[in-house]
Write a protein that holds these residues in place. Structure first.
Motif, mmCIF file in Angstrom:
data_model
loop_
_atom_site.group_PDB
_atom_site.id
_atom_site.type_symbol
_atom_site.label_atom_id
_atom_site.label_comp_id
_atom_site.label_asym_id
_atom_site.label_seq_id
_atom_site.Cartn_x
_atom_site.Cartn_y
_atom_site.Cartn_z
ATOM 1 N N ASP A 1 -1.952 -2.782 -5.177
ATOM 2 C CA ASP A 1 -3.180 -3.209 -4.684
ATOM 3 C C ASP A 1 -2.650 -4.335 -3.914
ATOM 4 O OD1 ASP A 1 -5.318 -4.548 -3.953
ATOM 5 O OD2 ASP A 1 -6.101 -4.479 -6.118
ATOM 6 N N GLU B 1 0.861 -1.120 -0.120
ATOM 7 C CA GLU B 1 -0.036 -0.105 0.059
ATOM 8 C C GLU B 1 0.856 1.023 -0.048
ATOM 9 O OE1 GLU B 1 -2.521 -0.657 3.435
ATOM 10 O OE2 GLU B 1 -3.882 -1.973 2.103
ATOM 11 N N HIS C 1 -4.207 -6.754 -2.558
ATOM 12 C CA HIS C 1 -5.075 -7.797 -2.682
ATOM 13 C C HIS C 1 -4.707 -8.567 -4.072
ATOM 14 C CE1 HIS C 1 -7.441 -6.905 0.485
ATOM 15 N NE2 HIS C 1 -7.621 -5.623 0.107
ATOM 16 N N ARG C 2 -4.010 -8.097 -5.101
ATOM 17 C CA ARG C 2 -3.669 -8.529 -6.175
ATOM 18 C C ARG C 2 -2.191 -9.103 -6.150
ATOM 19 N NH1 ARG C 2 -4.794 -5.183 -11.065
ATOM 20 N NH2 ARG C 2 -4.119 -7.366 -12.021
#
Length: 50
Positions: A8, A3, A10-11
């Protein structure tokens, strides 16, 4: 960390980071055996598949 870099989280996976690093090293003409040292691969064919 992801971050903070604007990525991202999450990816982002361990495998995607390892693959990207292997591709960047290959693009810089680093020997496959040296790439194996950084990625932890034990089979040269795995590195050559990238």
């Amino acid at each position: 960390m992801a971050e903070q870099c604007g990525l991202d989280r999450h990816r982002l996976t361990n495998d995607s980071v390892r693959k990207r690093m292997a591709l960047k090293l290959r693009d810089e003409n680093v020997a496959p055996t040296d790439i194996m040292h950084f990625t932890g691969h034990t089979n040269i064919q795995s590195v050559l598949n990238y």
